[in-house]
Design an enzyme around this catalytic site. Sequence first.
Site, PDB file in Angstrom:
ATOM      1  N   CYS A  89      -4.601  -3.099   2.482  1.00  0.00           N
ATOM      2  CA  CYS A  89      -3.954  -4.520   3.158  1.00  0.00           C
ATOM      3  C   CYS A  89      -4.247  -5.795   2.374  1.00  0.00           C
ATOM      4  O   CYS A  89      -3.801  -6.833   2.820  1.00  0.00           O
ATOM      5  CB  CYS A  89      -4.548  -4.767   4.540  1.00  0.00           C
ATOM      6  SG  CYS A  89      -4.129  -3.082   5.509  1.00  0.00           S
TER       7      CYS A  89
ATOM      8  N   GLU B  20       1.136  -1.091   0.017  1.00  0.00           N
ATOM      9  CA  GLU B  20       0.009  -0.078  -0.085  1.00  0.00           C
ATOM     10  C   GLU B  20       0.833   1.202   0.054  1.00  0.00           C
ATOM     11  O   GLU B  20       0.408   2.421  -0.513  1.00  0.00           O
ATOM     12  CB  GLU B  20      -0.736  -0.004   1.272  1.00  0.00           C
ATOM     13  CG  GLU B  20      -2.021   1.019   1.298  1.00  0.00           C
ATOM     14  CD  GLU B  20      -1.390   2.357   1.888  1.00  0.00           C
ATOM     15  OE1 GLU B  20      -2.218   3.313   1.718  1.00  0.00           O
ATOM     16  OE2 GLU B  20      -0.254   2.402   2.575  1.00  0.00           O
TER      17      GLU B  20
ATOM     18  N   HIS C 140      -6.236 -10.388   9.135  1.00  0.00           N
ATOM     19  CA  HIS C 140      -5.273  -9.202   8.891  1.00  0.00           C
ATOM     20  C   HIS C 140      -5.490  -8.500  10.261  1.00  0.00           C
ATOM     21  O   HIS C 140      -6.572  -8.299  10.888  1.00  0.00           O
ATOM     22  CB  HIS C 140      -6.113  -8.325   7.780  1.00  0.00           C
ATOM     23  CG  HIS C 140      -5.583  -6.931   7.896  1.00  0.00           C
ATOM     24  ND1 HIS C 140      -4.288  -6.605   7.893  1.00  0.00           N
ATOM     25  CD2 HIS C 140      -6.479  -5.741   8.089  1.00  0.00           C
ATOM     26  CE1 HIS C 140      -4.295  -5.325   7.837  1.00  0.00           C
ATOM     27  NE2 HIS C 140      -5.307  -4.724   7.915  1.00  0.00           N
TER      28      HIS C 140
HETATM   29  P1  HMG Z   1     -10.043   5.401  19.548  1.00  0.00           P
HETATM   30  O1  HMG Z   1     -11.378   5.715  18.961  1.00  0.00           O
HETATM   31  O2  HMG Z   1      -9.015   6.408  19.803  1.00  0.00           O
HETATM   32  O3  HMG Z   1      -9.977   4.346  20.575  1.00  0.00           O
HETATM   33  O4  HMG Z   1      -9.404   4.612  18.330  1.00  0.00           O
HETATM   34  P2  HMG Z   1     -11.372   3.835  21.456  1.00  0.00           P
HETATM   35  O5  HMG Z   1     -11.771   5.197  22.420  1.00  0.00           O
HETATM   36  O6  HMG Z   1     -12.172   2.968  20.356  1.00  0.00           O
HETATM   37  O7  HMG Z   1     -10.520   2.708  22.465  1.00  0.00           O
HETATM   38  C1  HMG Z   1      -9.776   1.745  21.727  1.00  0.00           C
HETATM   39  C2  HMG Z   1     -10.223   0.365  22.797  1.00  0.00           C
HETATM   40  O8  HMG Z   1      -9.412   0.600  23.861  1.00  0.00           O
HETATM   41  C3  HMG Z   1     -11.729   0.322  23.393  1.00  0.00           C
HETATM   42  O9  HMG Z   1     -11.750  -0.848  23.398  1.00  0.00           O
HETATM   43  C4  HMG Z   1     -11.524   1.152  24.756  1.00  0.00           C
HETATM   44  O10 HMG Z   1     -12.538   0.465  25.499  1.00  0.00           O
HETATM   45  C5  HMG Z   1     -10.182   0.770  25.104  1.00  0.00           C
HETATM   46  P3  HMG Z   1     -13.132  -1.651  22.607  1.00  0.00           P
HETATM   47  O11 HMG Z   1     -14.582  -0.758  23.422  1.00  0.00           O
HETATM   48  O12 HMG Z   1     -13.107  -1.429  21.263  1.00  0.00           O
HETATM   49  O13 HMG Z   1     -13.133  -3.007  22.904  1.00  0.00           O
HETATM   50  N1  HMG Z   1      -9.618   1.404  26.248  1.00  0.00           N
HETATM   51  C6  HMG Z   1      -8.879   0.953  27.181  1.00  0.00           C
HETATM   52  N2  HMG Z   1      -8.784  -0.425  27.461  1.00  0.00           N
HETATM   53  C7  HMG Z   1      -7.922  -0.514  28.643  1.00  0.00           C
HETATM   54  N3  HMG Z   1      -7.341   0.476  29.287  1.00  0.00           N
HETATM   55  C8  HMG Z   1      -7.701   1.734  29.309  1.00  0.00           C
HETATM   56  C9  HMG Z   1      -8.505   2.140  28.078  1.00  0.00           C
HETATM   57  N4  HMG Z   1      -8.906   3.098  27.395  1.00  0.00           N
HETATM   58  C10 HMG Z   1      -9.607   2.875  26.292  1.00  0.00           C
HETATM   59  N5  HMG Z   1      -7.296   2.717  30.050  1.00  0.00           N
HETATM   60  C11 HMG Z   1      -9.474   2.865  16.478  1.00  0.00           C
HETATM   61  C12 HMG Z   1      -9.456   3.363  17.851  1.00  0.00           C
HETATM   62  C13 HMG Z   1      -9.079   1.636  16.098  1.00  0.00           C
HETATM   63  C14 HMG Z   1     -10.552   3.712  15.714  1.00  0.00           C
HETATM   64  C15 HMG Z   1      -8.075   4.078  15.847  1.00  0.00           C
HETATM   65  O14 HMG Z   1      -6.937   3.358  16.339  1.00  0.00           O
HETATM   66  C16 HMG Z   1      -7.919   3.979  14.427  1.00  0.00           C
HETATM   67  O15 HMG Z   1      -8.501   4.705  13.819  1.00  0.00           O
HETATM   68  N6  HMG Z   1      -6.948   2.987  13.867  1.00  0.00           N
HETATM   69  C17 HMG Z   1      -6.904   3.132  12.257  1.00  0.00           C
HETATM   70  C18 HMG Z   1      -8.079   2.421  11.707  1.00  0.00           C
HETATM   71  C19 HMG Z   1      -8.073   1.002  11.931  1.00  0.00           C
HETATM   72  O16 HMG Z   1      -7.005   0.313  12.323  1.00  0.00           O
HETATM   73  N7  HMG Z   1      -9.232   0.308  11.537  1.00  0.00           N
HETATM   74  C20 HMG Z   1      -9.326  -1.312  11.540  1.00  0.00           C
HETATM   75  C21 HMG Z   1     -10.275  -1.593  10.446  1.00  0.00           C
HETATM   76  S1  HMG Z   1      -9.891  -1.351   9.031  1.00  0.00           S
HETATM   77  C22 HMG Z   1      -8.472  -2.354   8.379  1.00  0.00           C
HETATM   78  O17 HMG Z   1      -8.187  -2.968   9.128  1.00  0.00           O
HETATM   79  C23 HMG Z   1      -7.632  -2.018   7.189  1.00  0.00           C
HETATM   80  C24 HMG Z   1      -6.409  -1.086   7.330  1.00  0.00           C
HETATM   81  O18 HMG Z   1      -5.318  -2.038   7.985  1.00  0.00           O
HETATM   82  C25 HMG Z   1      -5.661  -0.513   6.280  1.00  0.00           C
HETATM   83  C26 HMG Z   1      -5.707  -1.238   4.844  1.00  0.00           C
HETATM   84  O19 HMG Z   1      -6.649  -2.201   4.666  1.00  0.00           O
HETATM   85  O20 HMG Z   1      -4.695  -0.910   4.189  1.00  0.00           O
HETATM   86  C27 HMG Z   1      -6.468  -0.080   8.440  1.00  0.00           C
END
Ligand code: HMG
Length: 389
Positions: free
Chosen positions: A111, A79, A233
Site C-alpha cells: 500500500c 499492488e 493508510h
Molecule cells: P478478526 O480477528 O476477525 O476480528 O479480524 P477481531 O476479532 O479482532 O474483531 C475486530 C474488532 O471488532 C475488535 O475490536 C472487536 O472487539 C470488534 P478491537 O479490539 O480491535 O478494537 N468487535 C465488535 N465490535 C462491535 N460489535 C460487535 C463486535 N464483534 C467484534 N458485535 C483483522 C480483524 C483486522 C485482523 C482482519 O480483518 C484482517 O485480517 N484484515 C486484513 C489485514 C489488515 O487489514 N491489517 C491492517 C494492518 S496491515 C495494512 O494496513 C496493510 C494492508 O493494507 C496491505 C498493504 O500494505 O498492501 C493490509
Amino acid sequence: MTIGISDIAFATAYQVLDLQQLADAQGIDVGKYYIGIGQSEMSVPFPDEDIVTMGADAAAQIIARHGADGIRTLLFATESGIDQSKSAGVFVHGLLGMGERCRVVELKQACYSATAALQFALGIVARDASEKVLVIASDVARYALDTSGEPTQGAAAVAFLVTADPALLEIEPVTGLHTDDIHDFWRPNYLSTALVDGKYSLAAYLGALEGAWGEYRSRGGAAFADIARFCYHQPFTKMAVKAHDRLCKVAGAELDKEQRLAQIAASLQMNRRTGNSYTASIYVGLLSLLERDEADLAGERIGFFSYGSGSVSEFFTGVVRPGYRELLRTARDAATLDDRVAIAHARYRALHEAVDAVQGSDYETAAETPGPYRFAGVVDHVRRYETRG
Ligand code: HMG
C-alpha cells in the site's frame, strides 16, 4: 519554489456490497464490521472493471481539467498489477490518448507505492519546475473467501497531478522513513488473493508508525501540536483510529477521545464505503478530509502516515492552499459512491470465484460497467480495454 498536488480525483468500482450482507451470510453481528473495524461497505468491480479502468476513470478527470500537454511522466502505483512486465499506466496512457513524449512506469510496495510515486514526482519537479507528473494509485483489494481479511476488501483509484506552485496542497520536504523485512501481508505471484497474518499486521503497522514518526521528528519535522489534521493508510477505518491514538501517546499529546477523533474523522468517511484500496487508500483519505471536513483547512498542516506491508512506511506533511475548496469535485465524488449498484452476497461470491476461473485463458467480458472505460477481455494473452461509447 513550492511543490505539491495541484488537483486530485477519485474513482471506484461501480458495484457495492453492504457488509450487512456479509455478516448475515456468516451469521454474525454486523457490529463487528460497522463498529469493530469501522467499515460499512466494500466496492466490488464488475467483471469488465479493474485497476486500469478505475485508474483511467480518475485520471480522465485531471486531463479534462488540465489537458495532457506537459505531463511527461505518469507513475502508476498498485499492488494488484495486471501484467508482470507492462505497466498498467501504459494502458491508461493509451485510453486517455496522451502524447508519446511521456515516461510511464508502475511502482509496487504493497500500500506504500503511491507515496513513493509522490516523492519521486516531487524530485522530478524540483529538477525542472516546468514538469508535471500524473500519479495514479489504483487497487482492488482481495482476500480469499471465508478468511479474516474478507470484510476488509474493496477497490478505488485516485489520480493526482504534481506540479510547482501547487493549487491544492504543498508537500513539505521533511519525511520520516521506516523499512522492515517482515511477512505481515504479501501476495505470491501465483495467487490472486493476499495472504495476511492479521493480528501481527496491526502490530507491525503501529510499530512502523512509531519508527517513521521518530525519524520525522529527528530530522526537524513539525511538532505534533503544529499539525491540524492527520491522514493514515486505511486498510479499515478503525486502523486509523488505533494509529492516531498510538501517535498521540508517543507524541505526548494530551487530547481526549473526541479531540483525537476530530483530527481524523472526515478522512475516514469515504474509505468506510470503498473498503481497502491499498495504494489509493491514504489519498482517498486526503480527498475525504478536504471534501468533508467542515473547518476551513486553508493554511493548515496535514500529517500523513503511509504504510505498505512487508514493510515500508513514511510520515510526511503537507499544507493546504487557499482556495482549495473550489478545486474539489465534492458532489461528484459523493454521487460516485451513492450511485454504485448494490449487489447481494450470492453475486459477490460468484464474482469473487470467477476471477481465478479465467486466469490464463482467452475470454470476453460482457459489457456491464456503467463507467467510462471497460476491460473487454483477453485475446492471445493480451488484455483489451475500450472506451465505452
Ligand atoms: P478478526 O480477528 O476477525 O476480528 O479480524 P477481531 O476479532 O479482532 O474483531 C475486530 C474488532 O471488532 C475488535 O475490536 C472487536 O472487539 C470488534 P478491537 O479490539 O480491535 O478494537 N468487535 C465488535 N465490535 C462491535 N460489535 C460487535 C463486535 N464483534 C467484534 N458485535 C483483522 C480483524 C483486522 C485482523 C482482519 O480483518 C484482517 O485480517 N484484515 C486484513 C489485514 C489488515 O487489514 N491489517 C491492517 C494492518 S496491515 C495494512 O494496513 C496493510 C494492508 O493494507 C496491505 C498493504 O500494505 O498492501 C493490509
